[in-house]
Design an enzyme around this catalytic site. Sequence first.
Site, PDB file in Angstrom:
ATOM      1  N   TRP A 170      48.989 102.396  -3.318  1.00 42.17           N
ATOM      2  CA  TRP A 170      49.187 102.779  -1.918  1.00 42.17           C
ATOM      3  C   TRP A 170      48.169 102.613  -0.875  1.00 42.17           C
ATOM      4  O   TRP A 170      48.377 102.526   0.216  1.00 42.17           O
ATOM      5  CB  TRP A 170      49.698 103.992  -1.734  1.00 42.17           C
ATOM      6  CG  TRP A 170      48.844 105.037  -2.562  1.00 42.17           C
ATOM      7  CD1 TRP A 170      49.350 105.696  -3.883  1.00 42.17           C
ATOM      8  CD2 TRP A 170      47.679 105.840  -1.926  1.00 42.17           C
ATOM      9  NE1 TRP A 170      48.076 106.591  -4.029  1.00 42.17           N
ATOM     10  CE2 TRP A 170      47.339 106.803  -3.058  1.00 42.17           C
ATOM     11  CE3 TRP A 170      47.145 105.837  -1.004  1.00 42.17           C
ATOM     12  CZ2 TRP A 170      46.245 107.467  -2.826  1.00 42.17           C
ATOM     13  CZ3 TRP A 170      45.822 106.555  -0.659  1.00 42.17           C
ATOM     14  CH2 TRP A 170      45.526 107.315  -1.687  1.00 42.17           C
ATOM     15  N   ASN A 171      46.750 102.511  -1.434  1.00 43.34           N
ATOM     16  CA  ASN A 171      45.814 103.110  -0.570  1.00 43.34           C
ATOM     17  C   ASN A 171      45.419 101.606   0.181  1.00 43.34           C
ATOM     18  O   ASN A 171      44.806 101.758   1.236  1.00 43.34           O
ATOM     19  CB  ASN A 171      44.436 103.419  -1.310  1.00 43.34           C
ATOM     20  CG  ASN A 171      44.137 102.475  -2.267  1.00 43.34           C
ATOM     21  OD1 ASN A 171      44.797 101.767  -3.320  1.00 43.34           O
ATOM     22  ND2 ASN A 171      42.728 102.194  -2.420  1.00 43.34           N
ATOM     23  N   GLY A 245      45.000 101.129  -9.833  1.00 42.84           N
ATOM     24  CA  GLY A 245      45.179 102.487  -9.986  1.00 42.84           C
ATOM     25  C   GLY A 245      44.241 103.240 -10.703  1.00 42.84           C
ATOM     26  O   GLY A 245      43.074 103.092 -11.017  1.00 42.84           O
ATOM     27  N   SER A 246      44.726 104.413 -11.116  1.00 39.02           N
ATOM     28  CA  SER A 246      44.081 105.130 -11.805  1.00 39.02           C
ATOM     29  C   SER A 246      43.497 104.846 -13.298  1.00 39.02           C
ATOM     30  O   SER A 246      44.256 103.751 -13.822  1.00 39.02           O
ATOM     31  CB  SER A 246      44.580 106.600 -12.067  1.00 39.02           C
ATOM     32  OG  SER A 246      45.543 106.597 -12.821  1.00 39.02           O
ATOM     33  N   GLU A 267      41.792  96.989 -12.307  1.00 39.44           N
ATOM     34  CA  GLU A 267      40.663  97.755 -11.508  1.00 39.44           C
ATOM     35  C   GLU A 267      41.215  99.138 -11.162  1.00 39.44           C
ATOM     36  O   GLU A 267      42.080  99.401 -10.638  1.00 39.44           O
ATOM     37  CB  GLU A 267      40.648  96.804 -10.143  1.00 39.44           C
ATOM     38  CG  GLU A 267      39.574  97.554  -9.209  1.00 39.44           C
ATOM     39  CD  GLU A 267      39.154  96.744  -7.929  1.00 39.44           C
ATOM     40  OE1 GLU A 267      39.251  97.315  -6.917  1.00 39.44           O
ATOM     41  OE2 GLU A 267      39.081  95.341  -8.142  1.00 39.44           O
ATOM     42  N   LEU A 268      40.367  99.959 -11.697  1.00 38.88           N
ATOM     43  CA  LEU A 268      40.453 101.476 -11.855  1.00 38.88           C
ATOM     44  C   LEU A 268      39.665 102.233 -11.037  1.00 38.88           C
ATOM     45  O   LEU A 268      39.197 101.765 -10.077  1.00 38.88           O
ATOM     46  CB  LEU A 268      40.489 101.856 -13.409  1.00 38.88           C
ATOM     47  CG  LEU A 268      41.362 100.849 -14.185  1.00 38.88           C
ATOM     48  CD1 LEU A 268      41.178 101.356 -15.664  1.00 38.88           C
ATOM     49  CD2 LEU A 268      42.684 100.852 -13.965  1.00 38.88           C
ATOM     50  N   CYS A 301      38.624 102.383  -3.555  1.00 39.61           N
ATOM     51  CA  CYS A 301      38.156 102.617  -5.081  1.00 39.61           C
ATOM     52  C   CYS A 301      36.698 102.434  -4.853  1.00 39.61           C
ATOM     53  O   CYS A 301      35.813 102.798  -5.880  1.00 39.61           O
ATOM     54  CB  CYS A 301      39.001 101.844  -5.832  1.00 39.61           C
ATOM     55  SG  CYS A 301      38.959  99.917  -5.644  1.00 39.61           S
TER      56      CYS A 301
END
Length: 530
Positions: A170-171, A245-246, A267-268, A301
Amino acid sequence: MAPETLADPETDPTATYAVDPALARRLTSLVVCAPRPQTVLTHTPMTGAPLAALPMSTVEDVDVAFAGARAAQRSWERTELAHRSRVLLRFHDLVLSEQVELLDLIQLESGKARAHAFEEVADTAIVARHYARRAHGYLRARRRQGLFPLLSQAVEVRHPKGVVGIVSPWNYPLSMAITDAIPALLAGNAVVLRPDTQTALTALKAVALLREAGLPEGVLQVVLGDGPTIGQAVVDRGDYVCFTGSTATGRAVAESAARRLVGVSLELGGKNTMYVAADADLGRAVEGAVRACFSSAGQLCVSVERLAVHEDVAEAFLQRFVPAVQQLRLGPELAYGTEMGTLASAAQLERVVAHVEDARSRGARVLTGGIARPDLGPYFYEPTVLTDVTPEMACRHEETFGPVVSVYVVGSDAEAVALANDSEYGLNASVWTRDVARGRRIAAAIKAGTVNVNEGYAAAWGSVAAPMGGMKDSGLSRRHGEEGIRKYTEVQNITAQHVLGFGPPFGISDEAWATTLTLALTVMKRLGRR
């Protein structure tokens, strides 16, 4: 605010929607879903007003999306690369010409300031142009050295994976939804995309622009729904999986892909450090630190959450940095001028408050900020600078993902590097020094996928010909550059053998042939043959 289910603007005439319901209906018509789907009502984090009623896909809808994508992919793969590139170049132009509506959607769905929303527009256009221009070079067949000179002629060719499953966050609703899809499409794949529900309209607007640019129907399918159900269904069906995401969810995605032996790009999270060396230009460093720490309200991130400042300049740096942070203009306006927007949800606000209050209760000092701003909107929080942060505090090692930065005074370059590397994450870092060669040496010692010298994050992020991604718990694989498109392909080695085979010729014995080959191998080594 959590999404509300079973909402529909047509059955709620008293509601005032932040997005024109006609636009929302046009965009959501692109979602693969049943004729009468369950809907979810989203709200803008800027004011809390309702955004749109979004149709939710089922697992059966995901099956339909993949079936359609597989059918469309066969024709798309046979389409000349030059034609696929022209589609993406037209998309580049449409993104720029339609940016006002895109900016409004990005802001309304994510809550970020308009200048930070424009970063996504620019990034999307840059990535589209880069791969449209460079895809041929990245994907072309390449001659490779064969076993024997002239006799063994090897060619490396690349084929699309098939249907790529993308689960985006979402970011960065435009950039993260579409810039990973662009190289996948150019490589001849179809894509099934599951954007986050909160920011789905932005992704759907980009899909609509791709259709307008000439992308055939079915090549890019969109499904909506929660991560554990619909996101997982996409992960379980893709011939390659791309997830942003996370770290916790990324591990589960990797495990799911591994069970099917399919490739995955992750990509975390990050806990990124910026180092201000003793010889840094403090004016530039302060400006860069403000952007690096508070762009998109820290919900990026690669944003900086730890500031390492050399003791020789720490006092002078803070005397400039803290007032600069205090002067940031916050607000929910759909226009340029405000410098920081809002957090995206109640969950994000709760995490930020918890980290700050935990640090404060354990002895950290709040140099500025540290308070919510409900007078501006439900999730606004002032940009916050902490000092005296210790390892016992949650914000020391955990990713905050908000407008909070901790300042650490260090006595040397080595101490700054040790701080940057003292993390399970390794996504991004930043080094500020007047001596760029020195900055590169310091950067090379930091275990992070990207390190910017005299910039916080934008230099490496925007240099799309170079790879970008994480080390350690920050992910696998890379986006951008050669790897950013080649990861979506299967590489094949086709080698033709000429004149002589590998069996003994002319009735020569096996022993004599082995002696001949031994001599040949010895000569090739002496001649420097690789």
